[in-house]
Write an enzyme that holds these catalytic residues in place. Sequence first.
Site, PDB file in Angstrom:
ATOM      1  N   TYR A  56      98.207 -78.793 113.458  1.00 56.01           N
ATOM      2  CA  TYR A  56      97.296 -78.039 112.411  1.00 56.01           C
ATOM      3  C   TYR A  56      95.777 -77.169 112.885  1.00 56.01           C
ATOM      4  O   TYR A  56      95.280 -79.548 113.425  1.00 56.01           O
ATOM      5  CB  TYR A  56      97.989 -77.786 111.050  1.00 56.01           C
ATOM      6  CG  TYR A  56      96.548 -77.044 110.352  1.00 56.01           C
ATOM      7  CD1 TYR A  56      96.627 -75.497 110.087  1.00 56.01           C
ATOM      8  CD2 TYR A  56      95.659 -77.811 109.671  1.00 56.01           C
ATOM      9  CE1 TYR A  56      95.915 -75.032 108.778  1.00 56.01           C
ATOM     10  CE2 TYR A  56      94.569 -77.146 108.781  1.00 56.01           C
ATOM     11  CZ  TYR A  56      95.093 -75.563 108.781  1.00 56.01           C
ATOM     12  OH  TYR A  56      94.190 -74.877 107.659  1.00 56.01           O
ATOM     13  N   GLY A  63      94.770 -72.073 107.250  1.00 54.38           N
ATOM     14  CA  GLY A  63      95.780 -71.597 105.951  1.00 54.38           C
ATOM     15  C   GLY A  63      96.229 -70.790 106.190  1.00 54.38           C
ATOM     16  O   GLY A  63      97.656 -70.985 107.080  1.00 54.38           O
TER      17      GLY A  63
END
Length: 209
Positions: A56, A63
Amino acid sequence: MAQSSVSLNGDGLWISEVVSLLNDDDRRIELRPEALGRAAQSFKFLNDAQRTRVVYGINTGFGPMASHVIGQDALESLQHNLVRSHAVGMGDPIDNRYVLAAMLIRLNALAKGSSGVSPDLLTHFAKFINHRIIPIVPEHGGVGASGDLIQLAHIALALIGEGEVTYRGERRPTDDVLRELGIEPYRLKIKEGLALINGTSMMTGIGAV
């Protein structure tokens, strides 16, 4: 080590040391070798990991966009675009003392070696502090919901040679000051934009002062 230096290793930074840097323009910071060593180790680990797995904020969007995988050729652009997209504050500049305190505290946090940033970023950041190149940070922006994203993005923007700074009492374009000092704008590596802006260093700096 010079008597006038503040030594950073990611731990043990005292409020008195923060204030001493603000009160003495000749006082410098020095990054401890173990901090640079930890940074090199964690950056290598992260760089190796992202080549074989999805991580990530490194090879994904942020997000709600986390499901979008980013190609290897766009990983650095992703970090620059993150900084630019968040440098959207408004209003009068925050007092230089608060900004300098935030810079010192942010650098110390990155020096822990847990954020995956490279030693190159640490040494570049230290140059800004030691030269007292203070980014212009607008007073209105984020309020710590996911860190001081807006304020820290304006600091990160200066590190890459964009935006404006105060240098020797004058507000100037960042690239002009860096050119004058012979400092190259920094090219963010993987994760580094996210690591620079995702923290509470601005509110901590203001609190320390």
